[in-house]
Enzyme design. Structure first.
Site, short mmCIF file in Angstrom:
data_model
loop_
_atom_site.label_atom_id
_atom_site.label_comp_id
_atom_site.label_asym_id
_atom_site.label_seq_id
_atom_site.Cartn_x
_atom_site.Cartn_y
_atom_site.Cartn_z
N GLY A 196 1.07 -1.30 -0.07
CA GLY A 196 0.20 -0.01 0.23
C GLY A 196 0.66 0.87 0.28
N GLU A 197 0.52 1.93 0.72
CA GLU A 197 0.81 3.82 0.20
C GLU A 197 1.09 4.70 -0.76
OE1 GLU A 197 5.08 2.86 2.50
OE2 GLU A 197 4.02 2.10 4.78
N GLY A 198 0.46 3.89 -1.73
CA GLY A 198 1.52 4.47 -2.97
C GLY A 198 2.28 3.66 -3.66
#
Length: 351
Positions: free
Chosen positions: A318-320
């Site tokens: 996640g997180e980008g």
């Protein structure tokens, strides 16, 4: 409960004339047609989004990490405690997280926003400028949000997108941070696709078999509670989403309204995008899937959106991060269409 209405301006389709010009230019570049594969498709997409051919280099890509806690963590659905979310927000802000490193490598900048982290005081006024509430409700037994909070969270995402586009961002990436957020995201995907929980629940942060069973039960219970709002995107966000997911949906929808291309990240962002495409029909034309995560619900969400991931590196952070890794590929696609010589320019015979 009657949900507050949220409306977006109409989404304009990316420029068809620019796309046609880009396809024509691809045929005249010094290479066999189609030999650059997916890079050619991506270059056409950027040209259409920008409304010009050849497209301009992407100089100000921006990553916004939406942080929020989820009450469903009380059901034992995560391998990490809820307090990790606030700790990671500080890590993002200090530049020490994976997304900071990958963004720097890709030539992007990072902003973190506290939408619903379970803490009294945000890390800073800037980080907490769009905070909706302290944590979202436990979707297995209660609504994630009130109707007013769901509308406020979508509007927060819309305003964040406007802020970034107005500041000059030419491509946006949404990232996520929140213990328990894959449970809410999986529920949204299952609700919008009609899939059974056992088919879409993944391991998230690395839960064991017992954790997977608890997570599956939580998704099942949340789906049961959401059965009356499946056709209401804002209602879904209220019942089985969360403020962070609602803000991401608003962000993705408004980016399309503002004619700004978006690289989607993993499960959580893509689940929000599924809802966003219902809030702002046609928004998906302004998005590309940065990557395919290992979460089974993510592949299903991509199928629903008819998006093919740019990279598939078995990532699930996640997180980008997955979208950040894909960004240099998009930049390379633009560079080939813009900077390669045509057969006429190079004095090379085409036959």
């Amino acid at each position: 409960m009657t949900d507050t209405q949220v409306t977006f301006d109409s989404v304009v389709t990316p420029d068809a004339d620019a796309a046609a010009a880009a396809r024509d230019r691809q045929k005249r570049l010094t290479k066999p047609p189609g030999s650059l594969g997916r890079l050619e498709e991506l270059s056409v997409w950027v040209a259409a989004c920008q409304g010009t051919c050849p497209p301009q280099p992407l100089t100000r890509p921006r990553i916004v990490v939406f942080a929020g806690d989820h009450g469903v963590t009380k059901s034992g659905v995560s391998a990490f405690p809820a307090e990790v979310t606030a700790q990671m927000v500080a890590n993002f802000d200090a530049g020490g997280a994976a997304i900071n490193v990958l963004a720097d490598a890709a030539g992007a900048t990072v902003r973190v926003v506290d939408i619903c982290v379970d803490c009294d005081q945000p890390l800073s006024p800037a980080v907490g400028a769009h905070k909706v509430r302290r944590g979202s409700g436990n979707i297995a037994v209660e609504d994630a949000l009130s109707a007013e909070e769901a509308a406020a969270a979508v509007d927060a995402g819309r305003r964040i997108a406007d802020e970034e586009v107005d500041a000059g961002a030419d491509l946006l990436i949404a990232g996520d941070m929140g213990i328990g957020n894959t449970t809410a995201a999986t529920t949204l995907v299952a609700a919008l696709s009609g899939a059974e929980p056992v088919a879409v629940v993944g391991r998230g942060t690395g839960i064991d078999d017992q954790g997977w069973m608890r997570k599956t039960s939580a998704v099942r219970d949340a789906l049961y509670r959401a059965r009356g709002v499946v056709d209401d995107p804002l209602g879904l966000l209220r019942v089985c989403g969360g403020a962070d997911l609602a803000a991401m949906a608003g962000f993705c929808a408004q980016a399309a309204v503002r004619r700004t291309p978006v690289l989607l990240d993993g499960l959580v962002v893509t689940a929000a995008a599924l809802v966003a495409d219902r809030l702002a029909p046609g928004a998906r034309a302004w998005w590309q899937a940065g990557h395919r995560s290992t979460e089974p619900a993510h592949a299903l969400a991509l199928t629903q959106l008819q998006l093919e991931p740019i990279v598939d590196l078995q990532m699930r952070l996640g997180e980008g991060t997955g979208a950040a890794v894909a960004l240099p590929v998009v930049r390379a696609a633009v560079a080939t269409l813009t900077s390669m010589a045509t057969f006429d320019e190079a004095g090379i015979s085409e036959s």
